[in-house]
Design a protein around this motif. Structure first.
Motif, PDB file in Angstrom:
ATOM      1  N   ASP A   1       0.802  -1.211   0.000  1.00  0.00           N
ATOM      2  CA  ASP A   1       0.000   0.000   0.000  1.00  0.00           C
ATOM      3  C   ASP A   1       0.845   1.275   0.000  1.00  0.00           C
ATOM      4  N   GLU A   2       2.215   1.129  -0.027  1.00  0.00           N
ATOM      5  CA  GLU A   2       3.062   2.317  -0.045  1.00  0.00           C
ATOM      6  C   GLU A   2       3.516   2.576  -1.479  1.00  0.00           C
TER       7      GLU A   2
ATOM      8  N   TRP B   1       1.932  10.233   6.981  1.00  0.00           N
ATOM      9  CA  TRP B   1       1.628   9.783   5.621  1.00  0.00           C
ATOM     10  C   TRP B   1       0.553  10.665   4.999  1.00  0.00           C
TER      11      TRP B   1
ATOM     12  N   VAL C   1      -2.096  10.161   1.219  1.00  0.00           N
ATOM     13  CA  VAL C   1      -2.407   9.321   0.060  1.00  0.00           C
ATOM     14  C   VAL C   1      -2.066  10.110  -1.198  1.00  0.00           C
TER      15      VAL C   1
ATOM     16  N   PHE D   1       0.300   5.128  -0.101  1.00  0.00           N
ATOM     17  CA  PHE D   1       0.704   6.013   0.990  1.00  0.00           C
ATOM     18  C   PHE D   1       2.079   6.598   0.683  1.00  0.00           C
TER      19      PHE D   1
ATOM     20  N   THR E   1       5.301  11.839   4.420  1.00  0.00           N
ATOM     21  CA  THR E   1       5.195  13.305   4.280  1.00  0.00           C
ATOM     22  C   THR E   1       6.557  13.982   4.277  1.00  0.00           C
TER      23      THR E   1
ATOM     24  N   HIS F   1      -9.400   0.120   7.865  1.00  0.00           N
ATOM     25  CA  HIS F   1      -8.346   0.602   8.766  1.00  0.00           C
ATOM     26  C   HIS F   1      -8.933   1.228  10.025  1.00  0.00           C
TER      27      HIS F   1
ATOM     28  N   LYS G   1      -1.040   5.048   9.191  1.00  0.00           N
ATOM     29  CA  LYS G   1      -1.800   5.076   7.929  1.00  0.00           C
ATOM     30  C   LYS G   1      -3.297   5.271   8.194  1.00  0.00           C
TER      31      LYS G   1
ATOM     32  N   THR H   1      -4.205   8.922   8.276  1.00  0.00           N
ATOM     33  CA  THR H   1      -4.339   9.518   6.941  1.00  0.00           C
ATOM     34  C   THR H   1      -5.714   9.237   6.371  1.00  0.00           C
ATOM     35  N   LEU H   2      -6.158   7.994   6.462  1.00  0.00           N
ATOM     36  CA  LEU H   2      -7.474   7.644   5.912  1.00  0.00           C
ATOM     37  C   LEU H   2      -8.612   8.255   6.732  1.00  0.00           C
TER      38      LEU H   2
END
Length: 1288
Positions: free
Chosen positions: A294-295, A316, A318, A329, A332, A566, A588, A591-592
């Motif tokens: 996912d990165e 992170w 997206v 991801f 930053t 998540h 993560k 972020t979501l």
């Protein structure tokens, strides 16, 4: 006004560490802690000694345009506050709503003293202070009705609040330390100071503290040390009190205490200084290879598009590689944000699309409700209920700002739009407001078939697996991820309970495993986990979520699924205190959770995750992140319907937005004032609800509250404050500016019907405030023009309303013109009442024009129409108006006949407020007719009946109107001192209830005069008490002239009560009050009146001289008030004569005589010379006395005009005869004087007086009728004055 008590909290730490009693200079650094640092209990005592428990709140009325104080409004606000001092329940209730406790009101200093008992009170009050609600609430309390009718003045005026924030911070710290000192179990939150401590004193285990590190403190009974737990690391230990300081905002203290977590902070979030939340594209600054699927992998220099937001401080975001098209991801720290753009100017933490769910909440059903409310207020009964003849007001020309062509243009451009903007059917429930409607979409549905044979058939599950195995998000999946479990009804059917659905989903999951349908497998696991959470089976839910995460290897095609998975799993880890798993997933998940603006909440458990992250953002000082999380928490609470729990977060969010406003900006990134007002209204806090709604700035965004909503909301809450329902009988003036803004909004949106409604409401509002009839006429004219284009019913109602306003303006011609144009409409409407109402108003117009016969005929037509319609009330009104018309023509007997007939009809209608109020007015007219016919007992009965009806409905204004008539009746028509006192007492009581201090002062002043007239000692005491009450009122109102008169009246009463030691003190206070304002004319009058008290009294008459000669005369000369000076010298001459100070009397009489010649007033000249003659006579200067007497007689006409004049001639000539006979030894002149006196006595016809004079003449030899013999002796004397001389 400050914002949430920011920096001052840190200042108090220096005070606490040094132990000094007082506030240290802000610039001085805090000393290093040492073993000699004082314990907090000593500090607390020092704080209490240095700072009082009360805090001062001052207000100042400022003008925005001139950037200075508006002295006139400041004075008006001060007077209103003085009026409230005697009954401060309203002020106490206001500050209670603002979470403060009123100690006292200091009206003369424009301030209040407040105190607080709890930390929550300080927190709430500081919040309202930061939001500007304290000043707004005081505006609502202190400004008069007329202020709100001047919209330009309202816009230009601001009531500014001044509070000593450092003192408020000290009170907060005092309360905080009390919690730490009071008991073994007190708990609160502090933060580490700038230094770093590693080991506790005395070998105890201590904490390693960093600057601003949050510490959960518990009191352990030791004054200088507390047991602390680091929120960052979770470590426990002993902490020296000197190493800690309060956290900056009271909100943080409340939040940290009420939303605890099971373990320390994750340190995934870093602080940020001034970086804003951004969107757009960024550039990679180094190569990166993703460690997981996912990165995102990228190379240095690659452009990356930000999906959603980039929030500084998060590890992170997206991103989508524009080189490869891959999504994943992105760390930053590996990108450059120079090419990005912020979400908006200033402090912005959300997108425009995120605002409606929060801002639309007040509109849920209320927009239509308020449109209906405005319609009800606009509708009048003028077409069906006749109007009584009204009291007439001064007329003014009406300036209509728009031409009729413009008005036609407004309406014709929107002939089909006859409803209020925003009046569409509103969602019925909160969920409908906050969620997208899914009912209109054509979603596939699956039948749950649990037949055993079918469970092993792969074909049975093929449709659902195919549907769920799509590798990207489709709208049908939205029901899986929302908060309301809507998929239970929108996607599946045919199951009797959820257990059957779980079994079906479990079987589908097994088939997904077998067929390796990854996306279907993940989605089924997610749904099963969500159903487990619903049943509070968190461990089972965790198993399903972990299985979904382990299977998922390409999730960004369905970003809502990835986010929901998540967030749900992290929430379960947090709830079950699984720290390591939670920490590994948190970066993560944040972020979501925070960076996707369109994401829907998937579980109520997200609340715990959001509060955890908010706790960490507070700890690291990340303001943009803190604001965004507060927004999401408030949004979630509102979506769950837990509005009371949402309120603190929404308030804090509004504080953050307001604190970061740029110059000239009126609203922050999220103006939640309307939502706050809605929530305050639900909590029954009308002052705060009104303040919030007034501070709200309506926007053009769809789904947000409109100016029409705000106008209706303001009307509703002002009515709650006044304790009555919003109706047409009393539209509050405070709503005027917001009604006008709503009207402007409707003009722009071309809503003709709503324009007419608002114009009618504004006209009614101005009509209720009689001094604003020009405004009433202007809006009535607009309503009439719009009504003609909307329909005949609306046109007729608006026309009659306009004619009524013209009648109140004393413009009968204009009213008649309007009524004649509207005359044809009732026939087309097919109703009798409208025609009768029009005839009734037309009769009033004709009567005001002097066309009495035509007016009477029109009233009779109205009466006939009322009889046909069977309306007794309208018949009563017509008869009463006929009676009033007759009364105005002097036909009292005919008027009484009509009025009695009207009263009989009203008597049948008793039981309703409006007819009873009309009956009271008719009774007043009937009383006047009885007075005109000298039937005082009948008049008294009518007046008292009218007062009874006003008392029945607690109509204070009506009671006042009747009471004033009764006071006039018992003082002038049928004098009765005690009855007059009774009604004046009631008048004063009414003025007090109406909070009209000026009226109360005048009533007390009148009562003082009435009690004084009774003359008894008790009555004089009552008079003195009334005078002192009026004096206090006039001093409060700063009415210097009236206050000076009250001081003087009190002095007079003390003289009558023989308390002479106080008399001159009150007189001097009166005079000094006048001189202080440089009112020399008033001071001169007061000097004279003070002297008159002694002059007309029986004691200490000599004291009058100092007031006349020493005070009044110099001022009269300064002001060149010759008449007053002449009057004073005449009084001084008479006073000295009575006191036997003849030489002084001669001096004053001579001055008076000289002034009388200069003035040219013959009567004054006669009085002056008469007193001068008396003074010469008493000083035995007989020749001068004779000359002055003759001068007075020469000023009289040769022919006697009246008996009083003849009597004066007789007395003066008799006195001259005696003077010349006995003192000047001139018998011939004496005989002449006696003969002239005899002629005057003959003119009087007084035979006794004539006999006496003949006897006098009989004793003078040679006089007519006297003894025979040689004529008496004579002397030659100069007569300067009586023979034309003017030198005195």
């Amino acid at each position: 006004m400050g914002c949430c008590l920011g920096t001052p909290w840190r200042q108090e730490l220096a005070l606490g560490c040094t132990g000094k009693a007082g506030v240290t200079e802000q610039s001085s650094p805090a000393p290093e802690a040492g073993p000699s640092s004082p314990d907090p209990s000593v500090v607390l005592l020092a704080l209490r000694d240095s700072f009082p428990a009360e805090i001062s709140l001052s207000f100042s009325v400022e003008s925005r345009s001139s950037r200075g104080r508006n002295s006139q409004l400041q004075e008006a606000a001060r007077k209103k506050l003085w009026a409230l001092e005697s009954d401060d329940r309203g002020v106490c209730a206001l500050f209670k709503e603002l979470s403060a406790r009123l100690v006292c009101t200091l009206a003369h200093e424009d301030r209040f003293l407040l105190t607080f008992k709890t930390l929550e009170e300080v927190w709430k009050f500081s919040t309202y202070l930061a939001l500007g609600y304290v000043g707004t609430c005081l505006e609502q309390l202190l400004f008069a009705q007329d202020f709100w009718l001047d919209c330009a003045l309202v816009e230009d005026t601001e009531l500014r609040i001044t509070v000593d924030e450092e003192h408020l911070a000290t009170i907060y710290m005092d309360l905080l330390l009390q919690e730490g000192v009071k008991g073994m179990h007190a708990e609160f939150f502090l933060q580490g100071s700038a230094r770093r401590l590693e080991v506790g004193a005395g070998g105890e285990e201590g904490l390693q503290l960093c600057r601003n590190e949050l510490i959960h403190v518990k009191s352990v009974g030791q004054d200088s040390k507390w047991e602390g737990t680091s929120l960052l690391t979770g470590q426990r230990g002993v902490v020296p009190a000197a190493a800690l300081e309060p956290i900056p905002h009271p909100f943080y203290q409340w939040f940290l205490k009420n939303y605890p977590v099971g373990f320390g902070l994750s340190q995934e979030i870093s602080g940020t200084s001034s970086q804003a939340i951004v969107k757009g594209r960024c550039i990679a600054t180094k190569d990166h290879r993703g460690a997981a699927w996912d990165e995102l992998s990228f190379s240095k220099g690659d452009p990356i598009e930000i999906i959603g937001f980039f929030i500084p401080g998060l590890p992170w975001f997206v991103g989508k590689s524009l080189s490869t098209g891959s999504i994943g991801f992105v760390p930053t720290q590996h990108v450059n944000l120079e090419a990005c753009e912020p979400l908006g100017k200033g402090f912005v933490f959300l997108s425009e699309e995120e605002k409606p769910p929060v801002l639309h909440l007040p509109c849920s059903g209320d927009e239509q409700h308020f449109a209906t409310l405005l319609g009800d207020l606009a509708h009048t009964d003028i077409t069906s209920v006749y109007r009584l003849e009204a009291a007439l007001h001064g007329s003014k020309e009406i300036q209509v700002p728009q031409s009729w062509e413009e008005i036609n243009d407004w309406a014709t451009s929107s002939t089909s739009e006859l409803s209020s903007p925003g009046s569409e059917t509103a969602p019925a429930t909160l969920e409908d407001v906050l969620l997208e409607k899914l009912d209109d979409l054509d979603y596939p549905k699956f039948f749950i078939d649990l037949n055993a044979g079918h469970m092993e058939d792969a074909d049975v599950f093929d449709p659902i697996l195919t549907f769920l195995n799509q590798d990207s998000f489709v709208p049908s999946f939205q029901s899986f991820y929302d908060l309301s479990f809507s998929f239970l009804h929108s996607t599946f059917y045919g199951f009797s309970d959820e257990d059957e659905l779980v079994l079906y989903l479990e079987t589908s999951r097994n088939w997904a495993k077998r067929t390796r349908s990854v996306w279907a497998h993940v989605r089924l696991c997610f749904l099963l986990g969500k159903l487990c959470i619903k049943k509070v089976k968190f461990s089972q839910a965790r198993v399903y979520f972990e299985e979904a995460m382990s299977v998922l290897d390409r999730g960004f095609g369905d970003l809502p699924l990835l986010a929901a998975l998540h967030v749900s799993l992290a929430s379960v880890y947090l709830k079950q205190n699984m720290k390591h798993k939670f920490s590994s997933l948190l970066g993560k998940t944040l972020t979501l959770l925070l960076c996707l603006p369109g994401r829907s909440f998937s579980s109520e458990n997200e609340l715990e995750l959001l509060t955890y992250v908010l706790r960490e953002s507070i700890a690291v000082g990340n303001a943009p992140l803190e604001a965004r999380i507060c927004f999401l928490i408030a949004k979630l609470f509102l979506q769950l319907g837990r509005t009371e729990e949402a309120l603190p977060f929404l308030e804090h969010l509004q504080c953050l937005s307001t604190a970061c406003l740029g110059p000239g900006a009126r609203a922050g990134p999220l103006d939640a004032a309307a939502t706050l007002g809605y929530l305050y209204d639900k909590k029954c806090l009308p002052n705060l609800a009104l303040a919030s709604a007034r501070s709200f700035v309506p926007s053009s965004a769809k789904g947000t509250p409109t100016p029409v909503w705000r106008a209706g909301f303001v009307l509703q809450n002002v009515s709650k404050l006044l304790g009555k329902r919003a109706d047409g009988s009393g539209i509050p003036a405070l709503a005027c500016p917001y009604l006008k803004q709503a009207l402007q909004f409707c003009r722009q949106s071309r809503a003709a019907a709503t324009q007419r409604t608002l114009c009618a409401v504004l006209s009614t509002l101005y009509l209720q405030h009689g001094a604003r009839l020009d405004g009433a006429a202007r809006y009535a004219a607009r309503a009439a023009a719009l009504g003609r284009l909307l329909g005949e019913e609306e046109a007729f109602e608006s026309s009659l309303s306009l004619a009524w306003v013209h009648l109140l303006q004393q413009r009968p011609g204009a009213a008649g013109d309007v009524l004649r144009r509207a005359a044809a409409l009732p026939a087309r409407l097919g109703r009798r009442d409208p025609a009768g109402a029009a005839h009734n108003l037309l009769a009033m117009a004709l009567g005001a024009q002097g066309r009495v016969q035509e007016a009477a005929e029109s009233f009779l037509r109205a009466l006939h129409k009322a009889k046909e319609a069977g309306s007794r009330r309208n018949q009563a009104v017509s008869l009463a108006n006929l009676g009033q018309l007759s009364l105005s023509c002097g036909a009292a007997q005919l008027a009484e006949l009509y009025l009695l007939w009207s009263v009989r009809l009203y008597a049948e209608l008793q039981g309703r407020r409006e007819p009873d109020a009309e009956l009271a007015r008719v009774l007043l007219w009937l009383a006047q007719a009885a007075v005109d016919r000298r039937r005082t007992e009948d008049a008294k009965l009518c007046y008292e009946l009218a007062l009874g009806f006003a008392l029945k409905w607690q109509d204070l204004r009506g009671q006042l109107r009747v009471t004033e008539r009764l006071c006039h009746f018992y003082s002038g028509v049928c004098p009765d001192l005690r009855a007059c006192i009774t009604y004046q007492e009631h008048r004063a009581s009414l003025a007090r209830q109406l909070q009209d201090r000026e009226l109360e002062g005048s009533a007390r002043e009148a009562l003082s005069q009435l009690y004084q007239a009774l003359g008894t000692p008790d009555a004089l005491r009552q008079s003195l008490d009334c005078t002192k009450q009026s004096l206090r009122i006039f001093i409060d109102l700063e009415e210097a002239a009236k206050a000076a008169e009250a001081w003087l009246q009190a002095g007079k009463l003390y003289y009558l009560l023989q308390e002479d030691e106080l008399v001159e003190m009150y007189f001097q206070a009166a005079i000094q009050t006048a001189l202080k304002g440089d009112n020399f004319s008033l001071a001169m009058d007061l000097y004279e009146k003070a002297g008159d008290t002694f002059f007309n009294g029986s004691r200490h008459r000599a004291r009058a001289v100092e007031f006349y000669r020493g005070g009044a005369v110099p001022l009269a000369r300064k002001l060149k008030a010759t008449q007053t000076e002449l009057r004073l010298f005449n009084k001084l001459a008479e006073l000295q004569i009575s006191l036997q100070g003849y030489e002084k009397a001669l001096e004053f009489a001579t001055l008076a005589a000289r002034l009388s010649l200069r003035v040219g007033d013959q009567l004054q000249e006669l009085v002056a010379f008469h007193r001068l003659a008396t003074a010469y006579d008493l000083l035995r200067m007989y020749e001068m006395a004779e000359d002055c007497y003759l001068k007075t007689l020469a000023m009289r006409p040769p022919v006697l005009q009246s008996s009083a004049e003849a009597l004066y001639y007789c007395k003066v000539y008799w006195h001259l005869g005696n003077l010349t006979l006995h003192q000047l030894k001139d018998e011939q002149d004496a005989a002449t004087y006696f003969l002239l006196a005899l002629a005057a006595a003959a003119e009087l016809g007084d035979r006794e007086l004539q006999a006496l004079l003949r006897a006098k003449l009989g004793g003078i030899p040679g006089a007519p009728g006297g003894a025979e013999g040689a004529p008496g002796c004579a002397t030659d004397r100069p007569r300067w004055l009586s023979e034309g001389g003017h030198v005195v």
